[in-house]
Design a protein around this motif. Structure first.
Motif, PDB file in Angstrom:
ATOM      1  N   CYS A 176       0.826  -1.213   0.000  1.00  0.00           N
ATOM      2  CA  CYS A 176       0.000   0.000   0.000  1.00  0.00           C
ATOM      3  C   CYS A 176       0.859   1.262   0.000  1.00  0.00           C
ATOM      4  O   CYS A 176       0.484   2.279  -0.587  1.00  0.00           O
ATOM      5  CB  CYS A 176      -0.936   0.005   1.205  1.00  0.00           C
ATOM      6  N   CYS A 177       2.014   1.210   0.666  1.00  0.00           N
ATOM      7  CA  CYS A 177       2.904   2.378   0.694  1.00  0.00           C
ATOM      8  C   CYS A 177       3.461   2.699  -0.685  1.00  0.00           C
ATOM      9  O   CYS A 177       3.903   3.828  -0.926  1.00  0.00           O
ATOM     10  CB  CYS A 177       4.059   2.143   1.675  1.00  0.00           C
ATOM     11  N   LEU A 191      -0.736   4.922   8.741  1.00  0.00           N
ATOM     12  CA  LEU A 191      -0.716   3.690   9.542  1.00  0.00           C
ATOM     13  C   LEU A 191       0.719   3.292   9.880  1.00  0.00           C
ATOM     14  O   LEU A 191       0.998   2.840  10.999  1.00  0.00           O
ATOM     15  CB  LEU A 191      -1.432   2.563   8.783  1.00  0.00           C
ATOM     16  N   LEU A 192       1.632   3.467   8.938  1.00  0.00           N
ATOM     17  CA  LEU A 192       3.043   3.154   9.194  1.00  0.00           C
ATOM     18  C   LEU A 192       3.547   3.934  10.415  1.00  0.00           C
ATOM     19  O   LEU A 192       4.193   3.372  11.308  1.00  0.00           O
ATOM     20  CB  LEU A 192       3.881   3.503   7.957  1.00  0.00           C
ATOM     21  N   ILE A 212       8.434   8.757   9.006  1.00  0.00           N
ATOM     22  CA  ILE A 212       9.893   8.586   9.120  1.00  0.00           C
ATOM     23  C   ILE A 212      10.362   9.053  10.490  1.00  0.00           C
ATOM     24  O   ILE A 212      11.176   8.393  11.148  1.00  0.00           O
ATOM     25  CB  ILE A 212      10.622   9.360   7.999  1.00  0.00           C
ATOM     26  N   GLY A 213       9.845  10.195  10.928  1.00  0.00           N
ATOM     27  CA  GLY A 213      10.229  10.716  12.243  1.00  0.00           C
ATOM     28  C   GLY A 213       9.840   9.786  13.374  1.00  0.00           C
ATOM     29  O   GLY A 213      10.611   9.588  14.333  1.00  0.00           O
ATOM     30  N   GLU A 214       8.634   9.199  13.283  1.00  0.00           N
ATOM     31  CA  GLU A 214       8.182   8.271  14.330  1.00  0.00           C
ATOM     32  C   GLU A 214       9.041   7.007  14.346  1.00  0.00           C
ATOM     33  O   GLU A 214       9.381   6.481  15.417  1.00  0.00           O
ATOM     34  CB  GLU A 214       6.703   7.902  14.119  1.00  0.00           C
ATOM     35  N   ILE A 215       9.389   6.508  13.163  1.00  0.00           N
ATOM     36  CA  ILE A 215      10.261   5.321  13.093  1.00  0.00           C
ATOM     37  C   ILE A 215      11.629   5.654  13.689  1.00  0.00           C
ATOM     38  O   ILE A 215      12.209   4.863  14.437  1.00  0.00           O
ATOM     39  CB  ILE A 215      10.401   4.849  11.625  1.00  0.00           C
ATOM     40  N   ALA A 216      12.130   6.838  13.365  1.00  0.00           N
ATOM     41  CA  ALA A 216      13.465   7.233  13.826  1.00  0.00           C
ATOM     42  C   ALA A 216      13.574   7.194  15.347  1.00  0.00           C
ATOM     43  O   ALA A 216      14.526   6.629  15.899  1.00  0.00           O
ATOM     44  CB  ALA A 216      13.807   8.631  13.300  1.00  0.00           C
ATOM     45  N   ALA A 248      14.105  -1.054   5.841  1.00  0.00           N
ATOM     46  CA  ALA A 248      14.696  -0.294   4.725  1.00  0.00           C
ATOM     47  C   ALA A 248      13.664  -0.068   3.624  1.00  0.00           C
ATOM     48  O   ALA A 248      13.601   1.013   3.029  1.00  0.00           O
ATOM     49  CB  ALA A 248      15.914  -1.025   4.173  1.00  0.00           C
ATOM     50  N   ASP A 249      12.831  -1.090   3.350  1.00  0.00           N
ATOM     51  CA  ASP A 249      11.801  -0.957   2.311  1.00  0.00           C
ATOM     52  C   ASP A 249      10.780   0.118   2.680  1.00  0.00           C
ATOM     53  O   ASP A 249      10.379   0.926   1.840  1.00  0.00           O
ATOM     54  CB  ASP A 249      11.070  -2.294   2.102  1.00  0.00           C
ATOM     55  N   PHE A 250      10.350   0.111   3.944  1.00  0.00           N
ATOM     56  CA  PHE A 250       9.385   1.118   4.389  1.00  0.00           C
ATOM     57  C   PHE A 250       9.971   2.529   4.311  1.00  0.00           C
ATOM     58  O   PHE A 250       9.325   3.468   3.829  1.00  0.00           O
ATOM     59  CB  PHE A 250       8.930   0.834   5.833  1.00  0.00           C
TER      60      PHE A 250
END
Length: 888
Positions: free
Chosen positions: A669-670, A684-685, A730-734, A701-703
């Protein structure tokens, strides 16, 4: 000549004409005929045959020749560039002599085809057309003049700028040649020529080429001459021109404004409703042009009377028929309005904005335009209009029962002025609401429905007044009155009451808590009795209620009322039923409101969402095998509900995610080609990163690459909301996976810096999210990011200054401190900007961060020595004052 190059075969001509004749028959197998015509279209000279039939098949009916022309138009739209130049020339040569065809329908069809060719091949590709048009205009033959004007008006509408360009072989631009001739046609004795000429010139108001600019006096004189044209269609075009001029170049009208206003007042009362409607647009345009209001002030008594008169339902208004719709009559498919929704938005100032669907805005007409005009007048003149308007409104409100339409218009007027005149009305709000509430029980459905809408327009102030005893009683009366109307037997009233109640819910929020049981009983009663169309509005009202009261809903007595019917409906709909969409949205709001309280319902909802996404992705991959049509909205709504579950359940969603293939589905979906799917997927990510980031790690890495791709300049320009969600995710993942993102940190940074450096026209939320995410990257990977500080410090600090104090801003400044520690010289050239960013804090509540910033500032003060004072001298006094709290 082209005719020597190509001639139709008799058999082909006969077959195509036969198919076109057969296609016109209501009993024919039109699908079969269409397929046959599509097969013929594969032949390179198919368009030649159609052009021949249109131009030369004189033994055939006008309808068949017209059908050939319309098929030719569609064919040329898609294949013109693939047609060989000799065949293109043949088609053009057949069309030009037909501009003046004796039959008006054929002339019009030829004009349509001519315009399509000009769109595809540009004016420069057909210089013979320009010569032919001029010859037709100068011929004095009515058929030639009308045919040429019809073609030109379509070209002006479709590609107006094409005529305002240099053409090889012509000394002047085409528009310079045509404009004087168009003005001459304003004086033609023929209505159609006056209309086509005026329509053509009107297309250039926005573009305002030199030809029109230099002839503005002549154009205005022509408009004033045509203002009283006997033909309503010409008067309508005059009104449209004056409205457009007011929007684009009001300075041209200002010297004539009194006369123009006088004319528009008359036109607003024209016997032809289309003329009246077109002229009615003038009042909103006038107010939005920010002209001196005193020009209009003296006309207000007459204007307000005209607007109020035009707000009364016309006898042929379709709403009068719709108003009889009984709740027991099932909805037809055409009764179901198409849905327009926004995908989930996240990050700084990220909100889920819903489409505003006021009861009075469905199909535009004079009544609604007049109400909109009164609304905008009230915002410009405010309470000044009340002494003029209110006596008229009061007279209509006291109209006899038989004159209910007058009463309805008065209630509409009160709703229209709610925003603009609230200062003058607020002292009388109690009296006004006391008068409106009984009208909720009026015998006429349209009076009941408009009263719901008008009360909703005052809901903000009704809620404000609920703080004292009298105001609280009034709030209760409005609330119970709207709930009563939610259970009305008339569909139109149900719709208006539900929409009005949703508005009241948004304003009232916590005030609703004591009434929750009563509200839920009424909404669920409506749920049981409503037909499909209004059911959607009940879902919206339930969702809005959940958003408004939040955790207050999480009580067994409320859940026992609310959830069983919703779950029953959830189980009733199949996985391909579009009526699932509003229910999915409703569950999203409930899941967020209940938080962990939704756990008991979570698993079946989660699994259904996963299944809906999986089904649609299978359909998309092989629609023939699936046997159903792909519909991305199932995916979007399911992703949004999963986001709601993540937000509501928090880490409680982890076990569900662990046992599913959500990660793989989400990755697809991304990368989806549809922007709204990517937008919801990236939301959602980010939500999953906050509560169970560990499950993203196998495809991290894919996300991150999929998210970073959305930050490329072309993507940002095209789909800013997708970029916003990508940046936030990206910020939340970081901050959750920290050093694990270091392999891609440089790639992400290279996407964020151009956004911060080229801010013109960019969404404020995207700039803030980019600044926060860059700070978070710097926090978790300072050794990598700090090496490049001198390239982004200045624009980054500028963006940081605009962010409100919150936890995300704290993260960004932690990144600033971490990068300065890793590379102190990197920020030296932007020290003034960094100080301005630090001074943007009103209060740093986190003591650790406050101490870190103190350490950074004192470090630079020590490093710079005597030049520190020079740096401080470049700051504004308020900035220096705010820095005192850090001891510098």
């Amino acid at each position: 000549m082209a005719t020597a190059i190509w001639q139709p075969q008799e058999e082909g001509l006969r077959e195509i004409c036969g198919l076109l004749e057969e296609y016109r028959s209501p009993t024919s197998d039109q699908a079969r005929i269409w397929q046959q015509l599509q097969r013929y279209s594969q032949f390179p000279d198919f368009s030649n045959y159609l052009a021949f039939i249109l131009a030369r098949a004189e033994g055939k009916s006008v309808e068949v020749r017209q059908a050939a022309g319309l098929l030719l138009k569609n064919n040329l739209r898609t294949t013109f560039s693939l047609i060989t130049p000799p065949y293109q020339q043949y088609i053009k040569s057949e069309l030009l002599p037909c501009l003046g065809a004796p039959d008006r329908h054929l002339r019009s069809t030829v004009g349509t085809v001519v315009s399509v060719i000009v769109q595809q091949g540009q004016v420069q590709g057909w210089p013979e057309l320009l010569q032919a048009l001029v010859q037709c205009f100068d011929s004095n033959d009515f058929n030639l003049m009308e045919g040429a004007l019809d073609a030109l008006s379509k070209i002006c509408e479709d590609i107006p700028d094409g005529l305002d360009a240099d053409v090889p072989g012509f000394q002047e631009r085409p528009i310079n040649i045509f404009m004087p001739r168009l003005f001459q046609f304003f004086q033609s004795p023929y209505v159609s020529l006056r209309k086509l000429a005026l329509s053509s010139v009107n297309q250039y108001i926005v573009l305002m080429p030199t030809a029109l600019l230099l002839s503005m006096d002549q154009y205005l004189q022509g408009l004033f001459t045509l203002a009283h044209d006997p033909a309503a269609e010409v008067r309508k075009l005059v009104c449209a021109a004056l409205v457009q001029l007011l929007e684009v170049r009001p300075d041209f009208l200002q010297p004539h404004m009194r006369n123009v206003i006088e004319y528009m007042l008359q036109a607003n009362q024209d016997a032809d409703e289309e003329v009246a409607l077109e002229s009615c647009e003038f009042w909103s345009a006038f107010c939005e042009a920010h002209l001196p209001p005193q020009i209009l002030r003296e006309f207000l008594p007459r204007l307000i009377a005209v607007l109020l008169s035009n707000m009364v339902y016309a006898d042929d208004d379709e709403a009068l028929v719709d108003a009889e719709a009984d709740e027991n009559v099932p909805d037809r498919d055409q009764d179901l309005k198409p849905r327009f929704r926004n995908s989930r938005a996240h990050g700084a100032d990220g909100t889920d904005e819903e489409e505003e669907e006021d009861d009075i805005i469905n199909s535009w007409n004079l009544r609604k335009c007049s109400a909109a005009g009164l609304d905008v007048l009230s915002t410009v003149f405010g309470d000044e209009i009340l002494p003029i308007l209110m006596p008229l409104v009061q007279a209509k409100l006291s109209a006899t029962d038989i004159a209910w339409k007058e009463r309805e218009a008065a209630v509409l007027a009160l709703g229209a002025i709610a925003e603009g005149c609230i200062n003058g009305l607020f002292p009388h709000l109690r009296e006004m609401v006391s008068f409106l509430v009984p009208l909720l029980d009026d015998k006429y459905p349209l009076v009941r429905s408009i009263t719901c809408w008008t009360l909703s327009r005052y809901s903000k102030w009704i809620v404000q007044a609920a703080g004292h005893t009298e105001g609280h009683d009034q709030f209760d009366k409005v609330l119970t009155g709207l709930l009563r109307r939610i259970l009305d037997s008339n569909k139109r009233v149900q719709e208006a009451a539900c929409s009005a109640f949703a508005t009241l819910e948004e304003e009232a929020a916590g005030e609703l808590a004591p009434h929750l049981e009563l509200i839920l009983q009424h909404l669920l009663c409506a749920f049981a009795k409503y037909q499909r169309r209004n059911l959607r509005i009940v879902y919206d009202a339930i969702g809005t209620l959940a958003d408004a009261v939040g955790g207050e809903l999480n009580q067994p007595k409320y859940l026992e009322i609310l959830m069983p019917p919703l779950i029953a409906k959830w189980q009733q709909h199949s996985d391909s039923d579009r009526d699932l969409f509003p229910l999915l949205e409703c569950f999203t709001s409930i899941a967020q409101a209940l938080g962990p309280g939704f756990t008991q319902y979570a698993e079946p909802v989660f699994l259904r969402c996963i299944n809906l996404i999986r089904i649609q992705q299978s359909v998309k991959a092989d629609p023939i095998k699936a046997g159903v049509t792909y519909d991305k909205e199932f995916i979007v709504c399911s992703l949004d509900l999963l986001s709601g579950l993540a937000e509501g359940l928090g880490s409680g969603i982890e076990s569900l995610v662990a046992r599913s293939d959500l990660r793989n589905l989400l990755l697809q979906c991304c990368a989806d080609e549809a922007a709204d799917v990517r937008q919801s997927a990236l939301a959602l990510l980010g939500d999953l990163a906050k509560v169970c980031a560990v499950h993203l790690q196998p495809n991290l890495a894919d996300f991150l690459n999929a998210a970073a791709k959305q930050l490329q300049p072309a993507e940002v320009k095209e789909n800013v909301s997708v970029a916003n969600n990508a940046c936030w995710a990206i910020g939340e993942i970081a901050i959750k996976l920290r050093q694990e993102i270091s392999p891609i940190a440089m790639s992400i940074m290279s996407c964020l810096v151009p956004i911060l450096s080229n801010t013109e026209g960019l969404n404020k939320s995207l700039l803030e999210n980019s600044a926060i995410t860059l700070g978070r990257l710097g926090w978790v990977c300072p050794d990598i990011v700090s090496l490049h500080m001198e390239h982004f410090m200045r624009p980054w600090c500028f963006a940081l200054r605009t962010i409100r104090d919150d936890i995300e801003k704290e993260d960004a400044f932690r990144g600033l401190c971490a990068m300065v520690r890793a590379n102190p010289p990197g920020a030296l050239s932007s020290l003034v900007h960094m100080c301005q960013a630090i001074a943007s804090w009103h209060e740093i509540r986190c003591e650790d961060l406050h101490n870190e910033i103190c350490h950074v500032l004192h470090g630079y003060k020590q490093m710079l020595g005597t030049t520190w004072d020079q740096c401080m001298g470049a700051l504004e006094p308020p900035v220096k004052e705010r820095l005192l709290k850090y001891g510098v």
